[in-house]
Scaffold this motif. Structure first.
Motif, PDB file in Angstrom:
ATOM      1  N   GLU A 215       0.822  -1.132   0.187  1.00 56.46           N
ATOM      2  CA  GLU A 215      -0.157  -0.017   0.002  1.00 56.46           C
ATOM      3  C   GLU A 215       0.736   1.109   0.027  1.00 56.46           C
ATOM      4  O   GLU A 215       1.777   1.445   0.830  1.00 56.46           O
ATOM      5  CB  GLU A 215      -1.008   0.046   1.276  1.00 56.46           C
ATOM      6  CG  GLU A 215      -1.885   1.088   1.251  1.00 56.46           C
ATOM      7  CD  GLU A 215      -2.523   1.086   2.416  1.00 56.46           C
ATOM      8  OE1 GLU A 215      -3.635   1.909   2.519  1.00 56.46           O
ATOM      9  OE2 GLU A 215      -2.858   0.023   3.352  1.00 56.46           O
ATOM     10  N   GLY A 216       0.674   2.370  -0.796  1.00 61.66           N
ATOM     11  CA  GLY A 216       1.417   3.318  -0.949  1.00 61.66           C
ATOM     12  C   GLY A 216       2.223   3.481  -2.075  1.00 61.66           C
ATOM     13  O   GLY A 216       2.773   4.520  -2.352  1.00 61.66           O
ATOM     14  N   GLU A 217       2.564   2.091  -2.475  1.00 66.08           N
ATOM     15  CA  GLU A 217       3.376   2.297  -3.692  1.00 66.08           C
ATOM     16  C   GLU A 217       2.673   2.656  -5.046  1.00 66.08           C
ATOM     17  O   GLU A 217       1.416   2.047  -5.155  1.00 66.08           O
ATOM     18  CB  GLU A 217       4.177   1.048  -3.774  1.00 66.08           C
ATOM     19  CG  GLU A 217       5.318   0.709  -2.515  1.00 66.08           C
ATOM     20  CD  GLU A 217       6.401  -0.008  -2.873  1.00 66.08           C
ATOM     21  OE1 GLU A 217       6.666  -0.362  -4.073  1.00 66.08           O
ATOM     22  OE2 GLU A 217       6.965  -0.593  -1.736  1.00 66.08           O
ATOM     23  N   SER A 218       3.225   3.176  -5.984  1.00 65.35           N
ATOM     24  CA  SER A 218       2.526   3.506  -7.043  1.00 65.35           C
ATOM     25  C   SER A 218       1.979   2.330  -8.169  1.00 65.35           C
ATOM     26  O   SER A 218       2.605   1.369  -8.010  1.00 65.35           O
ATOM     27  CB  SER A 218       3.325   4.517  -8.023  1.00 65.35           C
ATOM     28  OG  SER A 218       4.448   3.706  -8.652  1.00 65.35           O
TER      29      SER A 218
ATOM     30  N   PHE B  42      -5.679   1.351  -8.070  1.00 62.63           N
ATOM     31  CA  PHE B  42      -5.714   2.488  -9.459  1.00 62.63           C
ATOM     32  C   PHE B  42      -6.793   3.646  -8.832  1.00 62.63           C
ATOM     33  O   PHE B  42      -7.180   4.350  -9.600  1.00 62.63           O
ATOM     34  CB  PHE B  42      -5.833   2.078 -10.723  1.00 62.63           C
ATOM     35  CG  PHE B  42      -7.331   1.324 -10.947  1.00 62.63           C
ATOM     36  CD1 PHE B  42      -8.416   2.018 -11.176  1.00 62.63           C
ATOM     37  CD2 PHE B  42      -7.097  -0.129 -11.119  1.00 62.63           C
ATOM     38  CE1 PHE B  42      -9.475   1.188 -11.326  1.00 62.63           C
ATOM     39  CE2 PHE B  42      -8.219  -0.837 -11.046  1.00 62.63           C
ATOM     40  CZ  PHE B  42      -9.417  -0.181 -11.330  1.00 62.63           C
ATOM     41  N   ALA B  43      -7.274   3.585  -7.502  1.00 65.19           N
ATOM     42  CA  ALA B  43      -8.357   4.592  -6.991  1.00 65.19           C
ATOM     43  C   ALA B  43      -7.912   6.058  -7.382  1.00 65.19           C
ATOM     44  O   ALA B  43      -8.532   6.922  -7.639  1.00 65.19           O
ATOM     45  CB  ALA B  43      -8.555   4.017  -5.619  1.00 65.19           C
TER      46      ALA B  43
ATOM     47  N   ALA C 147      -4.705   4.242 -15.717  1.00 63.91           N
ATOM     48  CA  ALA C 147      -4.455   2.957 -15.230  1.00 63.91           C
ATOM     49  C   ALA C 147      -4.300   2.112 -16.669  1.00 63.91           C
ATOM     50  O   ALA C 147      -3.244   1.486 -16.948  1.00 63.91           O
ATOM     51  CB  ALA C 147      -4.996   2.115 -14.424  1.00 63.91           C
ATOM     52  N   ARG C 148      -5.220   2.155 -17.499  1.00 62.13           N
ATOM     53  CA  ARG C 148      -5.049   1.403 -18.826  1.00 62.13           C
ATOM     54  C   ARG C 148      -4.071   1.894 -19.679  1.00 62.13           C
ATOM     55  O   ARG C 148      -3.295   1.269 -20.270  1.00 62.13           O
ATOM     56  CB  ARG C 148      -6.625   1.511 -19.587  1.00 62.13           C
ATOM     57  CG  ARG C 148      -6.399   1.021 -20.940  1.00 62.13           C
ATOM     58  CD  ARG C 148      -6.493  -0.722 -20.922  1.00 62.13           C
ATOM     59  NE  ARG C 148      -5.163  -0.862 -21.034  1.00 62.13           N
ATOM     60  CZ  ARG C 148      -4.844  -2.369 -21.014  1.00 62.13           C
ATOM     61  NH1 ARG C 148      -5.858  -3.245 -20.416  1.00 62.13           N
ATOM     62  NH2 ARG C 148      -3.526  -2.699 -20.966  1.00 62.13           N
ATOM     63  N   ARG C 149      -3.694   3.203 -19.827  1.00 61.87           N
ATOM     64  CA  ARG C 149      -2.603   3.808 -20.560  1.00 61.87           C
ATOM     65  C   ARG C 149      -1.225   3.413 -19.985  1.00 61.87           C
ATOM     66  O   ARG C 149      -0.283   3.114 -20.685  1.00 61.87           O
ATOM     67  CB  ARG C 149      -2.750   5.302 -20.544  1.00 61.87           C
ATOM     68  CG  ARG C 149      -3.900   6.007 -21.171  1.00 61.87           C
ATOM     69  CD  ARG C 149      -3.735   7.510 -21.361  1.00 61.87           C
ATOM     70  NE  ARG C 149      -3.793   8.243 -20.336  1.00 61.87           N
ATOM     71  CZ  ARG C 149      -4.792   8.819 -19.673  1.00 61.87           C
ATOM     72  NH1 ARG C 149      -6.006   8.582 -20.231  1.00 61.87           N
ATOM     73  NH2 ARG C 149      -4.594   9.472 -18.543  1.00 61.87           N
ATOM     74  N   ILE C 150      -1.096   3.426 -18.828  1.00 60.27           N
ATOM     75  CA  ILE C 150       0.171   2.804 -18.093  1.00 60.27           C
ATOM     76  C   ILE C 150       0.295   1.448 -18.207  1.00 60.27           C
ATOM     77  O   ILE C 150       1.428   0.889 -18.767  1.00 60.27           O
ATOM     78  CB  ILE C 150       0.017   3.179 -16.777  1.00 60.27           C
ATOM     79  CG1 ILE C 150       0.103   4.491 -16.104  1.00 60.27           C
ATOM     80  CG2 ILE C 150       1.373   2.428 -15.780  1.00 60.27           C
ATOM     81  CD1 ILE C 150      -0.034   4.991 -14.774  1.00 60.27           C
TER      82      ILE C 150
END
Length: 331
Positions: A55-58, A81-82, A89-92
């Motif tokens: 939690e907290g990591e990208s 991805f909230a 998120a899809r682009r990443i």
């Protein structure tokens, strides 16, 4: 069915076979296990669930880690991805060449709060082009923690399980028709009977089959929940029934019941479940039918406290390869 013949050379020191020095030479010809084909299958179909990610990591760091491990799929929970939304998120994921095996989760038809989130999660699944949206039916007294138990069911004693299941089935049917409009496949996940109160009241593969006549419906089989099921192995061979296999090792704790998930151990003989057998079934079914289905590694962060998740993910393709090979015929 492909036949494998592996010739094993082991280094003996003082009469002891040292497993870490085992070398495998592969006889590859017609009718013999094809190692390159297995490696390609793993690269294309092995997925890692984001539930393991700290939690907290990208989100991007998770995508990068999976991509660096040589994999091409991820399983996602909506929380990871909230802060950026499904479209970003899809682009990443596109940037890292990753697709989505599952989005977790929707359903919770017995929970008056969680059920209201279903349409939003369905829209996310469509945006992410997930192979399947995981459906958890909800417990007979409400949804999964930390949601409060549903007082509608708490105050009625004894529980009318038949009525609860009938109501849930009707609500699922309505949701399945909405999923069809979005062209999103629903993966109904049978939940271990131990979790019938607060998580899911479809507790076996046989019970889940009642849902398969609904639109856009397959099953997601999670070994943590279904390792005991007598229909498990046959079910995994059915491409039109099971869309995703989720796997992990299982830790048995209090009262000898499954309490935690675990990464694959270093050697197949050290696992509590015959994981390689189930992965092998998925592999051979794909090779024979030409239909490929994701196999998704799923553990939660609480299962791997003080463990290096990056190392676990990096080692996963090799472990899966090793576990499947261990199930092939050795001569």
């Amino acid at each position: 069915m492909l036949d494998a013949r592996l010739m094993i050379n082991a280094a003996h020191v003082g009469g002891i076979v040292h497993q870490h020095t085992v070398r495998l030479r592969y006889c590859v010809s017609i009718g013999v296990f094809q190692v390159d084909k297995l490696k390609n299958w793993i690269k294309q179909n092995l997925s890692v669930s984001s539930y393991c990610w700290p939690e907290g990591e990208s989100f991007q760091s998770f995508a990068r880690c999976v991509s660096d491990a040589g994999l091409s799929q991820v399983g996602l929970n909506t929380g990871i991805f909230a802060d950026i939304g499904a479209e970003k998120a899809r682009r990443i994921l596109n940037d890292y060449g990753l697709s989505v095996s599952t989005l977790n989760s929707a359903g919770y038809f017995t929970d008056p709060n969680l059920i209201n989130q279903n349409m939003a999660v369905l829209d996310m699944a469509a945006t992410l082009d997930a192979t399947a949206l995981c459906i958890i039916t909800g417990g007979v007294m409400g949804g999964a923690p930390p949601a409060n138990l549903n007082l509608e069911y708490q105050k009625n004693a004894p529980l009318d399980l038949a009525k609860i299941r009938e109501k849930s089935l009707n609500l699922y049917n309505e949701f399945a028709h909405e999923a069809a409009k979005y062209n999103v496949l629903l993966g109904l996940e049978p939940i271990t009977p131990f979790d019938i109160v607060t998580k899911g009241h479809v507790n076996s593969i046989n019970a889940a089959r009642h849902y398969l006549d609904m639109p856009k419906t397959n099953l997601i089989i999670d070994l943590f929940h279904s390792f005991w099921d007598p229909d498990l192995e046959e079910c995994l061979t059915l491409n039109n029934t099971v869309c995703v296999l989720q796997f992990c090792d299982v830790i048995f704790g209090a009262l000898n019941r499954p309490t935690n998930r675990a990464p694959l151990p270093e050697y197949p003989s050290e696992s509590h479940l015959p994981i390689g057998r189930y992965l092998r079934t998925m592999y051979h079914t794909a090779i024979e039918s030409g239909i490929h289905r994701p196999v998704e590694f799923e553990v939660f962060r609480s299962d791997i406290v003080n463990q290096d998740v990056g190392h676990i993910i990096a080692a996963l393709p090799g472990r899966v390869h090793q576990f499947i090979l261990a199930e092939e015929t050795i001569v």
